[in-house]
Design a protein around this motif. Sequence first.
Motif, PDB file in Angstrom:
ATOM      1  N   GLY A  89     -22.454 -29.305 -19.552  1.00 39.41           N
ATOM      2  CA  GLY A  89     -23.252 -29.736 -20.697  1.00 39.41           C
ATOM      3  C   GLY A  89     -23.248 -28.733 -21.824  1.00 39.41           C
ATOM      4  N   MET A  90     -22.888 -27.488 -21.533  1.00 41.03           N
ATOM      5  CA  MET A  90     -22.643 -26.485 -22.567  1.00 41.03           C
ATOM      6  C   MET A  90     -21.189 -26.564 -23.040  1.00 41.03           C
ATOM      7  SD  MET A  90     -22.774 -22.328 -22.283  1.00 41.03           S
ATOM      8  CE  MET A  90     -21.682 -21.313 -23.293  1.00 41.03           C
ATOM      9  N   GLN A  91     -20.268 -26.688 -22.098  1.00 40.46           N
ATOM     10  CA  GLN A  91     -18.846 -26.656 -22.450  1.00 40.46           C
ATOM     11  C   GLN A  91     -18.468 -27.756 -23.437  1.00 40.46           C
ATOM     12  OE1 GLN A  91     -16.635 -26.707 -18.782  1.00 40.46           O
ATOM     13  NE2 GLN A  91     -17.480 -24.757 -18.071  1.00 40.46           N
ATOM     14  N   ILE A  92     -19.034 -28.953 -23.265  1.00 38.56           N
ATOM     15  CA  ILE A  92     -18.672 -30.072 -24.136  1.00 38.56           C
ATOM     16  C   ILE A  92     -19.177 -29.897 -25.562  1.00 38.56           C
ATOM     17  CG2 ILE A  92     -18.463 -31.757 -22.271  1.00 38.56           C
ATOM     18  CD1 ILE A  92     -21.276 -32.716 -22.912  1.00 38.56           C
ATOM     19  N   LEU A  93     -20.005 -28.884 -25.801  1.00 37.46           N
ATOM     20  CA  LEU A  93     -20.468 -28.615 -27.161  1.00 37.46           C
ATOM     21  C   LEU A  93     -19.389 -27.931 -28.001  1.00 37.46           C
ATOM     22  CD1 LEU A  93     -24.020 -27.351 -26.219  1.00 37.46           C
ATOM     23  CD2 LEU A  93     -23.489 -29.529 -27.336  1.00 37.46           C
ATOM     24  N   PHE A  94     -18.350 -27.411 -27.326  1.00 36.31           N
ATOM     25  CA  PHE A  94     -17.262 -26.759 -28.055  1.00 36.31           C
ATOM     26  C   PHE A  94     -16.265 -27.797 -28.577  1.00 36.31           C
ATOM     27  CE2 PHE A  94     -19.049 -23.221 -25.766  1.00 36.31           C
ATOM     28  CZ  PHE A  94     -18.876 -22.148 -26.629  1.00 36.31           C
ATOM     29  N   GLU A  95     -15.333 -27.309 -29.354  1.00 34.70           N
ATOM     30  CA  GLU A  95     -14.384 -28.192 -30.041  1.00 34.70           C
ATOM     31  C   GLU A  95     -13.501 -28.975 -29.075  1.00 34.70           C
ATOM     32  OE1 GLU A  95     -10.979 -27.661 -33.557  1.00 34.70           O
ATOM     33  OE2 GLU A  95     -12.070 -25.926 -32.761  1.00 34.70           O
ATOM     34  N   ARG A  96     -13.061 -28.305 -28.012  1.00 32.79           N
ATOM     35  CA  ARG A  96     -12.159 -28.982 -27.068  1.00 32.79           C
ATOM     36  C   ARG A  96     -12.216 -28.284 -25.713  1.00 32.79           C
ATOM     37  NH1 ARG A  96      -8.934 -25.877 -30.307  1.00 32.79           N
ATOM     38  NH2 ARG A  96      -8.632 -27.576 -31.776  1.00 32.79           N
ATOM     39  N   GLY A  97     -11.735 -29.022 -24.699  1.00 29.96           N
ATOM     40  CA  GLY A  97     -11.577 -28.448 -23.371  1.00 29.96           C
ATOM     41  C   GLY A  97     -10.189 -28.733 -22.860  1.00 29.96           C
ATOM     42  N   ILE A  98      -9.620 -27.793 -22.092  1.00 25.97           N
ATOM     43  CA  ILE A  98      -8.297 -27.979 -21.511  1.00 25.97           C
ATOM     44  C   ILE A  98      -8.403 -27.773 -20.010  1.00 25.97           C
ATOM     45  CG2 ILE A  98      -5.927 -27.139 -21.407  1.00 25.97           C
ATOM     46  CD1 ILE A  98      -6.190 -26.262 -24.300  1.00 25.97           C
ATOM     47  N   GLU A  99      -8.104 -28.831 -19.243  1.00 22.82           N
ATOM     48  CA  GLU A  99      -8.132 -28.773 -17.793  1.00 22.82           C
ATOM     49  C   GLU A  99      -6.848 -29.377 -17.255  1.00 22.82           C
ATOM     50  OE1 GLU A  99     -11.618 -30.620 -16.251  1.00 22.82           O
ATOM     51  OE2 GLU A  99     -12.985 -29.167 -17.158  1.00 22.82           O
ATOM     52  N   HIS A 100      -6.135 -28.614 -16.418  1.00 24.57           N
ATOM     53  CA  HIS A 100      -4.866 -29.077 -15.825  1.00 24.57           C
ATOM     54  C   HIS A 100      -3.894 -29.544 -16.907  1.00 24.57           C
ATOM     55  CE1 HIS A 100      -6.977 -28.757 -12.052  1.00 24.57           C
ATOM     56  NE2 HIS A 100      -7.878 -29.631 -12.447  1.00 24.57           N
TER      57      HIS A 100
END
Length: 216
Positions: A89-100
């Motif tokens: 719920g904190m991570q999604i506040l950033f611009e993007r996420g990269i997983e795998h």
Amino acid sequence: MSAARPTKTVAVLDYGFGNVRSAERALARVGADVEITRDYDKAMDADGLLVPGVGAFSACMQGLKSVRGDWIIGRRLSGGRPVMGICVGMQILFERGIEHGVETEGLDEWPGTVGPLRAPVVPHMGWNTVEAPADSRAFAGLDADARFYFVHSYAAHDWSLEVTNPAIRAPKVTWATHGERFVAAVENGALWATQFHPEKSGDAGAQLLTNWIETL
């Protein structure tokens, strides 16, 4: 004799990807009137909105959008209404996420990318200390060696938001280290967030949640 302060209401956003019952119990413990909800109006009307998160960045974003959580968070923040994110719920506040190798757009409240945590042992699971600013309101009343409970394999490794307007208060960023340094918490006006789980962090987590409730 002064009148008792009214109980603050907190909506825990239920979008399928968070420990909502643990959050509910932890908030009730510190005196909040808590409701788990995915109803737009209830989430908008509460004094505070807590956004938990467990699992993959992309799945959390899909779940959030399915209940219009992205709109709720954006509308609340545009009006200066408090929001707190926990873990993913904190991570999604950033611009993007990269997983795998898969890149997913976040809510873009803050610039930056959430990526794999580079450490000898992953996930980072267990208790750890943090490095909070001396004037942090979130960590007020807590000793420097206070420990918080983390469970994550991804993190924001950098903080790039610059505030050049002297009339705007710069965000306060707290760090932790597991293999490498990463963002452990942010206080940015009405928007607070923690990578760790305050609802699982005993008395230290309760103090942080109390500090948040006092801002509502």
